[in-house]
Design a protein around this motif. Sequence first.
Motif, PDB file in Angstrom:
ATOM      1  N   ARG A 230       6.000  48.727  29.047  1.00  0.00           N
ATOM      2  CA  ARG A 230       4.718  48.086  28.722  1.00  0.00           C
ATOM      3  C   ARG A 230       4.179  48.626  27.410  1.00  0.00           C
ATOM      4  NH1 ARG A 230      -0.734  48.807  28.899  1.00  0.00           N
ATOM      5  NH2 ARG A 230      -1.993  47.008  29.555  1.00  0.00           N
ATOM      6  N   ALA A 231       3.743  47.719  26.524  1.00  0.00           N
ATOM      7  CA  ALA A 231       3.084  48.105  25.277  1.00  0.00           C
ATOM      8  C   ALA A 231       1.594  48.310  25.539  1.00  0.00           C
ATOM      9  CB  ALA A 231       3.281  47.029  24.211  1.00  0.00           C
ATOM     10  N   GLU A 232       0.922  48.984  24.619  1.00  0.00           N
ATOM     11  CA  GLU A 232      -0.505  49.250  24.789  1.00  0.00           C
ATOM     12  C   GLU A 232      -1.331  47.971  24.852  1.00  0.00           C
ATOM     13  OE1 GLU A 232      -2.058  52.005  21.994  1.00  0.00           O
ATOM     14  OE2 GLU A 232      -0.760  53.656  22.619  1.00  0.00           O
ATOM     15  N   ASN A 233      -0.876  46.907  24.189  1.00  0.00           N
ATOM     16  CA  ASN A 233      -1.623  45.647  24.211  1.00  0.00           C
ATOM     17  C   ASN A 233      -1.324  44.799  25.448  1.00  0.00           C
ATOM     18  OD1 ASN A 233       0.907  44.555  23.761  1.00  0.00           O
ATOM     19  ND2 ASN A 233       0.420  43.672  21.763  1.00  0.00           N
ATOM     20  N   GLY A 234      -0.529  45.342  26.377  1.00  0.00           N
ATOM     21  CA  GLY A 234      -0.227  44.636  27.618  1.00  0.00           C
ATOM     22  C   GLY A 234       1.046  43.829  27.621  1.00  0.00           C
ATOM     23  N   THR A 235       1.710  43.710  26.458  1.00  0.00           N
ATOM     24  CA  THR A 235       2.991  43.004  26.418  1.00  0.00           C
ATOM     25  C   THR A 235       4.016  43.767  27.257  1.00  0.00           C
ATOM     26  OG1 THR A 235       2.546  42.147  24.206  1.00  0.00           O
ATOM     27  CG2 THR A 235       4.847  42.180  24.919  1.00  0.00           C
ATOM     28  N   LEU A 236       4.795  43.013  28.025  1.00  0.00           N
ATOM     29  CA  LEU A 236       5.856  43.611  28.835  1.00  0.00           C
ATOM     30  C   LEU A 236       7.218  43.251  28.259  1.00  0.00           C
ATOM     31  CD1 LEU A 236       4.520  42.832  32.427  1.00  0.00           C
ATOM     32  CD2 LEU A 236       4.333  44.988  31.172  1.00  0.00           C
TER      33      LEU A 236
ATOM     34  N   ARG B  41       5.438  54.093  18.408  1.00  0.00           N
ATOM     35  CA  ARG B  41       5.246  54.781  17.124  1.00  0.00           C
ATOM     36  C   ARG B  41       6.352  54.410  16.141  1.00  0.00           C
ATOM     37  NH1 ARG B  41       6.720  59.880  15.061  1.00  0.00           N
ATOM     38  NH2 ARG B  41       7.681  60.485  17.031  1.00  0.00           N
ATOM     39  N   ARG B  42       7.564  54.326  16.641  1.00  0.00           N
ATOM     40  CA  ARG B  42       8.691  53.944  15.781  1.00  0.00           C
ATOM     41  C   ARG B  42       8.960  52.441  15.819  1.00  0.00           C
ATOM     42  NH1 ARG B  42      10.474  59.022  17.852  1.00  0.00           N
ATOM     43  NH2 ARG B  42      10.948  60.519  16.188  1.00  0.00           N
ATOM     44  N   GLY B  43       8.331  51.730  16.747  1.00  0.00           N
ATOM     45  CA  GLY B  43       8.517  50.290  16.838  1.00  0.00           C
ATOM     46  C   GLY B  43       9.871  49.872  17.360  1.00  0.00           C
ATOM     47  N   VAL B  44      10.401  50.639  18.338  1.00  0.00           N
ATOM     48  CA  VAL B  44      11.728  50.337  18.864  1.00  0.00           C
ATOM     49  C   VAL B  44      11.748  50.427  20.382  1.00  0.00           C
ATOM     50  CG1 VAL B  44      12.953  51.094  16.793  1.00  0.00           C
ATOM     51  CG2 VAL B  44      12.493  52.734  18.622  1.00  0.00           C
ATOM     52  N   LEU B  45      12.713  49.737  20.954  1.00  0.00           N
ATOM     53  CA  LEU B  45      13.016  49.811  22.373  1.00  0.00           C
ATOM     54  C   LEU B  45      14.373  50.468  22.562  1.00  0.00           C
ATOM     55  CD1 LEU B  45      11.920  46.187  22.855  1.00  0.00           C
ATOM     56  CD2 LEU B  45      11.050  47.931  24.426  1.00  0.00           C
ATOM     57  N   TYR B  46      14.520  51.218  23.656  1.00  0.00           N
ATOM     58  CA  TYR B  46      15.798  51.819  24.023  1.00  0.00           C
ATOM     59  C   TYR B  46      16.216  51.257  25.378  1.00  0.00           C
ATOM     60  CZ  TYR B  46      14.638  55.382  20.501  1.00  0.00           C
ATOM     61  OH  TYR B  46      14.299  56.038  19.344  1.00  0.00           O
TER      62      TYR B  46
ATOM     63  N   GLY C  77      28.194  52.361  28.911  1.00  0.00           N
ATOM     64  CA  GLY C  77      27.916  53.759  28.595  1.00  0.00           C
ATOM     65  C   GLY C  77      27.264  53.931  27.242  1.00  0.00           C
ATOM     66  N   THR C  78      26.248  53.121  26.980  1.00  0.00           N
ATOM     67  CA  THR C  78      25.611  53.075  25.663  1.00  0.00           C
ATOM     68  C   THR C  78      24.098  53.045  25.818  1.00  0.00           C
ATOM     69  OG1 THR C  78      27.485  51.846  24.722  1.00  0.00           O
ATOM     70  CG2 THR C  78      25.388  51.693  23.542  1.00  0.00           C
ATOM     71  N   VAL C  79      23.396  53.714  24.899  1.00  0.00           N
ATOM     72  CA  VAL C  79      21.963  53.515  24.767  1.00  0.00           C
ATOM     73  C   VAL C  79      21.752  52.630  23.543  1.00  0.00           C
ATOM     74  CG1 VAL C  79      19.715  54.569  24.339  1.00  0.00           C
ATOM     75  CG2 VAL C  79      21.362  55.703  25.850  1.00  0.00           C
ATOM     76  N   TRP C  80      21.236  51.422  23.785  1.00  0.00           N
ATOM     77  CA  TRP C  80      20.969  50.477  22.694  1.00  0.00           C
ATOM     78  C   TRP C  80      19.571  50.716  22.139  1.00  0.00           C
ATOM     79  CZ3 TRP C  80      25.120  47.892  21.182  1.00  0.00           C
ATOM     80  CH2 TRP C  80      26.126  47.610  22.109  1.00  0.00           C
ATOM     81  N   ARG C  81      19.436  50.506  20.830  1.00  0.00           N
ATOM     82  CA  ARG C  81      18.130  50.580  20.172  1.00  0.00           C
ATOM     83  C   ARG C  81      17.862  49.227  19.508  1.00  0.00           C
ATOM     84  NH1 ARG C  81      15.454  55.338  16.552  1.00  0.00           N
ATOM     85  NH2 ARG C  81      14.481  54.063  14.951  1.00  0.00           N
ATOM     86  N   VAL C  82      16.665  48.675  19.786  1.00  0.00           N
ATOM     87  CA  VAL C  82      16.315  47.336  19.319  1.00  0.00           C
ATOM     88  C   VAL C  82      14.894  47.364  18.760  1.00  0.00           C
ATOM     89  CG1 VAL C  82      15.967  44.936  20.016  1.00  0.00           C
ATOM     90  CG2 VAL C  82      17.790  46.278  21.078  1.00  0.00           C
ATOM     91  N   PRO C  83      14.643  46.742  17.602  1.00  0.00           N
ATOM     92  CA  PRO C  83      13.261  46.636  17.113  1.00  0.00           C
ATOM     93  C   PRO C  83      12.397  45.916  18.147  1.00  0.00           C
ATOM     94  CG  PRO C  83      14.819  45.973  15.409  1.00  0.00           C
ATOM     95  CD  PRO C  83      15.609  46.116  16.672  1.00  0.00           C
ATOM     96  N   CYS C  84      11.162  46.386  18.347  1.00  0.00           N
ATOM     97  CA  CYS C  84      10.342  45.795  19.412  1.00  0.00           C
ATOM     98  C   CYS C  84       9.927  44.359  19.090  1.00  0.00           C
ATOM     99  CB  CYS C  84       9.132  46.666  19.707  1.00  0.00           C
ATOM    100  SG  CYS C  84       7.999  46.871  18.335  1.00  0.00           S
ATOM    101  N   HIS C  85      10.027  43.939  17.824  1.00  0.00           N
ATOM    102  CA  HIS C  85       9.768  42.539  17.485  1.00  0.00           C
ATOM    103  C   HIS C  85      11.004  41.680  17.684  1.00  0.00           C
ATOM    104  CE1 HIS C  85      11.964  43.180  13.734  1.00  0.00           C
ATOM    105  NE2 HIS C  85      11.220  44.254  13.536  1.00  0.00           N
ATOM    106  N   GLY C  86      12.133  42.307  18.032  1.00  0.00           N
ATOM    107  CA  GLY C  86      13.380  41.599  18.264  1.00  0.00           C
ATOM    108  C   GLY C  86      14.358  41.780  17.124  1.00  0.00           C
ATOM    109  N   GLY C  87      15.590  41.435  17.383  1.00  0.00           N
ATOM    110  CA  GLY C  87      16.605  41.543  16.337  1.00  0.00           C
ATOM    111  C   GLY C  87      17.920  42.050  16.878  1.00  0.00           C
ATOM    112  N   THR C  88      18.760  42.486  15.956  1.00  0.00           N
ATOM    113  CA  THR C  88      20.105  42.928  16.299  1.00  0.00           C
ATOM    114  C   THR C  88      20.083  44.322  16.917  1.00  0.00           C
ATOM    115  OG1 THR C  88      20.984  41.655  14.442  1.00  0.00           O
ATOM    116  CG2 THR C  88      22.415  43.352  15.396  1.00  0.00           C
TER     117      THR C  88
END
Length: 326
Positions: free
Chosen positions: A106-112, A155-160, A167-178
């Motif tokens: 959950r983001a601070e603005n309520g987006t899930l 703070r970094r604008g990313v999702l993990y 067996g991977t931890v993916w990192r994705v920009p929270c606005h979407g992308g590759t």
Amino acid sequence: MPRVHRPAVVTAVALAAGLLAAAPATGGEQTVSDPRVVAHLQLARGESPENIALEPDGSADLTLSNARQVVNVTREGRTRVLATLPAVANPKTPVVGAAVVLGIARAENGTLYVNYATGTARTGIWRIARDGSAPRQIAELPANGFPNGLALDERRGVLYAADSVLGTVWRVPCHGGTPTAWATGAALQPLNARPAAKVGANGLRLHRDAVWVSNTNAGTLLRIPVRHDGSAGAIETRATRLFAIDDFGFVERHRDTVLAAMTGGSEVELVRPDGTHRVVLTSQDGLSNPTSVAVRGRSVYVTSAAYFTRRDPNLLLARVHQRARG
């Protein structure tokens, strides 16, 4: 972790039954008490609660894996549906064979944000806005993977996202992308040779400048430092012998103390910063294959999915506090 085929059930139960005794508790440490089930859900409707994000009012947003839903549950047990992920024709999801919704953040603005595993191009991270609009996919993850635990670093604008099969931890920009394969390695890989029981990296939490991950097959709790440039540091093993561990939560203001859901044995364990651990909740308290833990202040929330027991999926509330010495 959603319901898997019977070999995985046997494996999980056997591992849980073989759990070695943890070190005895020391005086004055954290403990859990006053457990109560506040919401009973229905297996017949696919309502197996998999993961949890907390709202400011103390209610909980849960992913119901097999129902493909996200619901809000109040502390009094009132439930309402927030979103339903779209159905997928002929899902080919690893491990479970069905389309399932898993981790939530959950983001601070309520987006899930949720992980959706389908075995198709719809596998990935989906955004659920607070305006009631339909969920939208913001990142596609590999169809042959199983994106499970999810955490947001605003703070970094990313999702993990933790991928249990790859067996991977993916990192994705929270606005979407590759997506980027942020962390890989043997410590994150599944160990079980059977496809229906291959569950490596599972739960995932962001805590004190590090990404923490559980490995279900290995029974380990791992810490991956986030370097100043955002890259992953070396993977550290912080606890072992946590057989059939699923997701977990950190006890606030107590550094690296963890409450972990042990799905196979229907227990919650308190894991100390030195890696030792002990059971603090059991099936007698209402647990039925717990999958996730969230902690806020003195409140502990535990979801039970009943994947193996096939009995009473629920949301449990309890209290965490300092245990008296002596």
